[in-house]
Design a protein around this motif. Structure first.
Motif, short mmCIF file in Angstrom:
data_model
loop_
_atom_site.label_atom_id
_atom_site.label_comp_id
_atom_site.label_asym_id
_atom_site.label_seq_id
_atom_site.Cartn_x
_atom_site.Cartn_y
_atom_site.Cartn_z
N GLU A 90 36.57 -5.32 -80.16
CA GLU A 90 35.17 -4.41 -80.84
C GLU A 90 35.08 -4.52 -79.15
N ILE A 91 34.38 -2.98 -78.56
CA ILE A 91 33.69 -2.63 -77.82
C ILE A 91 32.59 -2.00 -78.23
N GLY A 92 31.39 -2.54 -77.42
CA GLY A 92 30.50 -1.96 -77.88
C GLY A 92 29.41 -2.27 -76.67
N ILE A 93 27.80 -1.42 -76.31
CA ILE A 93 27.22 -1.25 -75.63
C ILE A 93 25.89 -2.25 -76.18
N SER A 94 25.16 -2.63 -75.43
CA SER A 94 23.80 -2.99 -75.46
C SER A 94 22.98 -2.79 -74.27
N THR A 95 21.63 -3.11 -74.54
CA THR A 95 20.84 -2.08 -73.62
C THR A 95 19.38 -3.15 -73.47
N PHE A 96 17.92 -2.99 -72.57
CA PHE A 96 17.01 -3.70 -73.09
C PHE A 96 16.24 -2.70 -72.87
N LEU A 97 16.44 -1.58 -73.41
CA LEU A 97 15.62 -0.07 -73.74
C LEU A 97 14.50 -0.33 -72.17
N GLU A 98 15.24 -0.17 -70.87
CA GLU A 98 14.73 0.25 -69.92
C GLU A 98 13.47 1.02 -69.61
N THR A 99 11.80 0.66 -69.02
CA THR A 99 11.95 2.37 -68.61
C THR A 99 11.40 2.10 -67.10
N THR A 100 11.77 1.48 -66.43
CA THR A 100 11.51 1.35 -65.03
C THR A 100 11.02 2.84 -63.99
N PRO A 101 10.89 2.78 -63.40
CA PRO A 101 10.87 3.59 -62.25
C PRO A 101 11.65 4.14 -62.23
N ASP A 102 12.19 5.97 -62.13
CA ASP A 102 13.24 6.24 -61.73
C ASP A 102 13.85 6.59 -59.85
N PRO A 103 14.68 5.77 -59.90
CA PRO A 103 14.33 5.68 -57.89
C PRO A 103 14.53 6.15 -57.68
N VAL A 104 15.02 7.38 -57.54
CA VAL A 104 14.95 9.09 -56.37
C VAL A 104 13.77 9.41 -57.00
N THR A 105 13.42 9.71 -58.39
CA THR A 105 12.00 10.82 -58.52
C THR A 105 10.38 9.76 -58.71
N ARG A 106 10.95 8.58 -58.84
CA ARG A 106 9.74 7.56 -59.43
C ARG A 106 8.61 7.61 -60.79
N LYS A 107 9.70 8.94 -61.50
CA LYS A 107 8.72 9.57 -62.29
C LYS A 107 9.51 7.96 -63.83
N VAL A 108 8.48 7.05 -64.37
CA VAL A 108 8.67 5.93 -65.27
C VAL A 108 8.53 6.94 -66.82
N ILE A 109 9.54 6.65 -67.23
CA ILE A 109 9.94 7.22 -68.88
C ILE A 109 8.76 6.48 -69.61
N SER A 110 8.17 7.00 -70.77
CA SER A 110 6.93 6.43 -72.27
C SER A 110 7.89 5.53 -72.28
N HIS A 111 7.24 5.17 -73.88
CA HIS A 111 8.53 3.23 -74.28
C HIS A 111 8.69 4.90 -74.93
N ALA A 112 7.77 5.73 -75.83
CA ALA A 112 8.35 6.07 -77.03
C ALA A 112 9.57 7.12 -76.83
N GLU A 113 8.94 7.71 -75.08
CA GLU A 113 10.87 8.84 -75.13
C GLU A 113 11.52 7.56 -74.56
N ARG A 114 11.47 6.52 -74.38
CA ARG A 114 12.77 5.88 -74.25
C ARG A 114 13.35 5.11 -75.81
N LEU A 115 12.87 5.16 -76.85
CA LEU A 115 12.76 4.39 -78.13
C LEU A 115 13.56 5.95 -78.59
N ARG A 116 13.13 6.52 -78.63
CA ARG A 116 13.81 8.05 -79.21
C ARG A 116 15.44 8.23 -78.64
N HIS A 117 15.48 7.83 -77.44
CA HIS A 117 16.88 7.75 -76.62
C HIS A 117 18.04 6.93 -77.26
#
Length: 349
Positions: free
Chosen positions: A2-29
Motif C-alpha cells: 500500500e502507498i499513501g500520504i501522511s501529514t501533520f497539517l503544517e501551518t508554518t510561515p512560507d519560507p519565501v513570502t513569510r505568509k502564514v496560512i490559517s488553521h482553518a484554510e489548512r484544514l480545508r486543504h
C-alpha cells in the motif's frame, strides 16, 4: 503493498513570502488532499496529532471524517494519535465513529508522539510518559475487543463493566503501533501481534532491518505469524515532474521547518548538502521524479519487507497546488511503477 500520504497539517510561515496560512484554510486543504488521493488511487491518508501553533492537526479523526463521506476506498488513519495523553475511551469512540461514516476504512496509529505539548495541556506528567502509554494501550485494546469493559489502572478511573459505543464496522478496529526506532516499541508491537509503522526521517532506511527482525521475533515468540503482520514506514518526500524540480521545490520549506525543530532539540543547522545527501538512493528523503521515488520504495521493500509506505509530502508550508500535484503523481505514476516492479520480482522468484 500500500502507498499513501501522511501529514501533520503544517501551518508554518512560507519560507519565501513569510505568509502564514490559517488553521482553518489548512484544514480545508487537507480534505481536498484526501479526496484527490482517493481519486488518484492511493491506499491510505494519515494525519498526525500535534498541539502547537505551527500544526493544525489537533483532532485527526474530525478532519478524516470530513473527507470520509466524499471518498470511496482510501483508508483513513491517525499518524499518530498521542495515546499517552488521551483517553482511550474517547479515542476508540472517535475512530469507531469515523469507521461508521467511512463504512469500515478507519485506523488508529498509536504512539507516544515526538512532541510533548499535549502533556501539560491535558494535565499529565512527563514522569509518567512510558507508563501512560502502556496503560492506555492496554485499555484501548480491551475496548476494541469487547463491547462491555471491566478495567482498572493507575492513571484513570476504573471502568466497571460498562459499554463503549458506537462499535466499529471493522472487527477489530485496526490499531497500529508507531515507532521512531525504539527497540522496546518493536518488541511490544510484535508481542501483541499489532502492525507497526516506523518513522524513518534520517540516516539510511536499511538500518531499520534489525528492528524489523526484533518485531518479527517477538511476534513469533508470542505465537503470532510474523509473515501475516503489516509493516509500514513513514518518510519525508516529494514527487515532481523531474528530480531537479522536486528537489528545488521541497527544499526551502523542509529547511525552514527542520531548523525550527532543530533549534528546539539542539540539532545543527539543516543545509542543502545534508538535504541532497538524504535524497540519494539509500537516503531517507524520497524526493524526485516518479521513476526515482518508485525505485527507492522498491528498495525499501527489498530491505525491510514493508507492506505500506507513507510519503510525508509537506514538511513545512508549501504551495497547495504543488502538494496536490505531488499527491496526484504519487498515485497515478509512482504507485503503478512500484506495483509492476514488485509483481515482476515476485514472478521471477
Amino acid at each position: 503493498m500500500e502507498i499513501g500520504i501522511s501529514t501533520f497539517l503544517e501551518t508554518t510561515p512560507d519560507p519565501v513570502t513569510r505568509k502564514v496560512i490559517s488553521h482553518a484554510e489548512r484544514l480545508r486543504h487537507a480534505v481536498e488532499e484526501i479526496v484527490l488521493a482517493d481519486q488518484a488511487g492511493l491506499d491510505v491518508y494519515g494525519i498526525g496529532e500535534h498541539h502547537r501553533a505551527d500544526y493544525a492537526g489537533t483532532a485527526p479523526a474530525v478532519v478524516l471524517a470530513a473527507a470520509a463521506a466524499m471518498t470511496k476506498r482510501i483508508r483513513l488513519t491517525s499518524a499518530v494519535t498521542v495515546l499517552s495523553s488521551d483517553d482511550p475511551v474517547r479515542v476508540y469512540q472517535a475512530f469507531s465513529t469515523l469507521d461508521g461514516i467511512s463504512n469500515g476504512r478507519a485506523e488508529i496509529m498509536a504512539g507516544r508522539g515526538s512532541f510533548i505539548e499535549s502533556f501539560p495541556l491535558f494535565g499529565y506528567s512527563l514522569d509518567d510518559y512510558d507508563e501512560l502509554f502502556e496503560e492506555n494501550l492496554e485499555l484501548l485494546l480491551a475496548i476494541r475487543a469487547s463491547e462491555k469493559v471491566t478495567w482498572r489502572g493507575g492513571h484513570r478511573p476504573a471502568i466497571p463493566n460498562l459499554g463503549v459505543y458506537p462499535r466499529s464496522v471493522q472487527t477489530p478496529l485496526p490499531v497500529w503501533i508507531a515507532s521512531g526506532g525504539n527497540p522496546e516499541s518493536a518488541v511490544r508491537a510484535g508481542a501483541l501481534g499489532l502492525p507497526i509503522a516506523f518513522a524513518i526521517i534520517g540516516g539510511m532506511p536499511e538500518r531499520f532491518a534489525p528492528l524489523v527482525n526484533l518485531y518479527k521475533e517477538a511476534a513469533a515468540k508470542a505465537g503470532h505469524n510474523p509473515d501475516a503482520l503489516q509493516i509500514a514506514t513513514h518518510s519525508h518526500g516529494f514527487v515532481g515532474e523531474t528530480t531537479e524540480q522536486a528537489a528545488d521545490l521541497f527544499f526551502p520549506s523542509t529547511q525552514a521547518q527542520m531548523n525550527v525543530i532543530g533549534r528546539e532539540r539542539g540539532w545543527p543547522p539543516y543545509s542543502r548538502d545534508s538535504y541532497d545527501a538524504a535524497r540519494s538512493l539509500r537516503g531517507a528523503l524520497y524526493v524526485g521524479d516518479p521513476e526515482f521515488v518508485a525505485e527507492k520504495i522498491v528498495l525499501l521493500r527489498r530491505n525491510l519487507g514493508i507492506t505500506r509506505f507513507f510519503l510525508h509530502v509537506n514538511v513545512g508550508t508549501m504551495p497547495h497546488r504543488e502538494v496536490l500535484r505531488a499527491i496526484e503523481l504519487l498515485g497515478t505514476k509512482v504507485a503503478p511503477i512500484v506495483h509492476k516492479e514488485l509483481a515482476r520480482i515476485e514472478k521471477s522468484e
